[in-house]
Design a protein around this motif. Structure first.
Motif, short mmCIF file in Angstrom:
data_model
loop_
_atom_site.label_atom_id
_atom_site.label_comp_id
_atom_site.label_asym_id
_atom_site.label_seq_id
_atom_site.Cartn_x
_atom_site.Cartn_y
_atom_site.Cartn_z
N HIS A 108 5.50 14.92 0.15
CA HIS A 108 5.33 13.89 -0.88
C HIS A 108 4.16 14.24 -1.80
O HIS A 108 3.35 13.38 -2.14
CB HIS A 108 5.11 12.53 -0.23
N ILE A 109 4.08 15.48 -2.21
CA ILE A 109 2.93 15.95 -2.98
C ILE A 109 2.79 15.23 -4.31
O ILE A 109 1.68 14.90 -4.74
CB ILE A 109 2.97 17.49 -3.16
N ALA A 110 3.89 14.94 -4.99
CA ALA A 110 3.83 14.24 -6.27
C ALA A 110 3.29 12.83 -6.09
O ALA A 110 2.46 12.36 -6.87
CB ALA A 110 5.20 14.22 -6.94
N GLU A 111 3.73 12.14 -5.04
CA GLU A 111 3.25 10.79 -4.76
C GLU A 111 1.75 10.82 -4.42
O GLU A 111 0.99 9.97 -4.86
CB GLU A 111 4.03 10.18 -3.61
N THR A 112 1.34 11.81 -3.64
CA THR A 112 -0.07 11.95 -3.29
C THR A 112 -0.90 12.18 -4.54
O THR A 112 -1.94 11.55 -4.74
CB THR A 112 -0.28 13.12 -2.30
N PHE A 113 -0.46 13.07 -5.42
CA PHE A 113 -1.18 13.35 -6.66
C PHE A 113 -1.27 12.08 -7.51
O PHE A 113 -2.34 11.76 -8.04
CB PHE A 113 -0.48 14.46 -7.44
N ASN A 114 -0.17 11.36 -7.65
CA ASN A 114 -0.17 10.14 -8.45
C ASN A 114 -1.11 9.09 -7.87
O ASN A 114 -1.81 8.40 -8.63
CB ASN A 114 1.24 9.57 -8.58
N THR A 115 -1.15 8.96 -6.54
CA THR A 115 -2.07 8.02 -5.91
C THR A 115 -3.51 8.38 -6.23
O THR A 115 -4.31 7.53 -6.62
CB THR A 115 -1.86 8.00 -4.38
N CYS A 116 -3.86 9.65 -6.09
CA CYS A 116 -5.22 10.11 -6.39
C CYS A 116 -5.57 9.86 -7.86
O CYS A 116 -6.68 9.42 -8.18
CB CYS A 116 -5.36 11.59 -6.07
N TYR A 117 -4.64 10.10 -8.74
CA TYR A 117 -4.86 9.87 -10.17
C TYR A 117 -5.09 8.39 -10.45
O TYR A 117 -6.01 8.00 -11.16
CB TYR A 117 -3.67 10.40 -10.97
N GLU A 118 -4.26 7.52 -9.86
CA GLU A 118 -4.38 6.08 -10.08
C GLU A 118 -5.71 5.55 -9.52
O GLU A 118 -6.35 4.70 -10.13
CB GLU A 118 -3.20 5.33 -9.46
N VAL A 119 -6.11 6.06 -8.37
CA VAL A 119 -7.39 5.65 -7.79
C VAL A 119 -8.54 6.06 -8.70
O VAL A 119 -9.48 5.29 -8.93
CB VAL A 119 -7.58 6.24 -6.37
N THR A 120 -8.49 7.27 -9.22
CA THR A 120 -9.54 7.74 -10.13
C THR A 120 -9.62 6.86 -11.38
O THR A 120 -10.71 6.49 -11.83
CB THR A 120 -9.32 9.21 -10.50
N LYS A 121 -8.47 6.50 -11.93
CA LYS A 121 -8.45 5.60 -13.09
C LYS A 121 -9.05 4.24 -12.72
O LYS A 121 -9.80 3.66 -13.48
CB LYS A 121 -7.03 5.43 -13.62
N TRP A 122 -8.71 3.74 -11.54
CA TRP A 122 -9.22 2.45 -11.09
C TRP A 122 -10.75 2.49 -10.98
O TRP A 122 -11.44 1.56 -11.38
CB TRP A 122 -8.59 2.08 -9.76
N ILE A 123 -11.28 3.57 -10.43
CA ILE A 123 -12.72 3.71 -10.25
C ILE A 123 -13.43 3.74 -11.61
O ILE A 123 -14.44 3.09 -11.80
CB ILE A 123 -13.07 4.98 -9.44
N THR A 124 -12.86 4.50 -12.56
CA THR A 124 -13.52 4.61 -13.86
C THR A 124 -13.35 3.33 -14.66
O THR A 124 -14.15 2.98 -15.47
CB THR A 124 -12.99 5.81 -14.67
#
Length: 124
Positions: A108-124
């Motif tokens: 599920h590499i695409a889902e993992t990448f998207n989760t990391c991206y969304e978390v980074t956006k949430w933090i910023t």
């Protein structure tokens, strides 16, 4: 990409770790690098609820920020497995470090990448 011969030999000797991840053991808390503050929190947004760990190196008015994503699949990564590295990075750089816990799978590499991206956006 081929696996390095030393790593291949290790996995031949430890076949379960190739599929389940390499087990890591951290030293007890009193033997880990010292740091001013560590906070465990859970962030919630959209369909995600993920644990995070915030490392504060010392008291400052402003901090640079580093978002840390753990090793993932082959190193059996999680917040605890990355704790010593995160303490050292935060201490040496003076950055406030936010470590994200997430499930990393090759399937599920695409889902993992998207989760990391969304978390980074949430933090910023």
């Amino acid at each position: 990409m081929p696996i390095h011969s030393y790593i291949l030999k290790y996995f031949e000797e430890h076949p379960n770790e190739r599929t389940n991840g390499v087990q890591q053991e951290n030293p007890p808390n009193e033997r880990r690098p010292s740091i001013h503050q560590i906070e465990d929190q859970t962030i919630q947004f959209d369909q995600y609820e993920l644990p995070i760990r915030i490392y504060t190196p010392d008291l400052q008015e402003h901090y640079s920020l580093l978002v840390f994503f753990h090793e993932g699949r082959f190193m059996n990564g999680n917040l605890e497995a990355s704790d010593v590295a995160c303490r050292m990075i935060s201490s040496f750089t003076g950055y406030k470090l936010i470590a994200i816990d997430y499930t990393a799978t090759l399937e599920h590499i695409a889902e993992t990448f998207n989760t990391c991206y969304e978390v980074t956006k949430w933090i910023t």
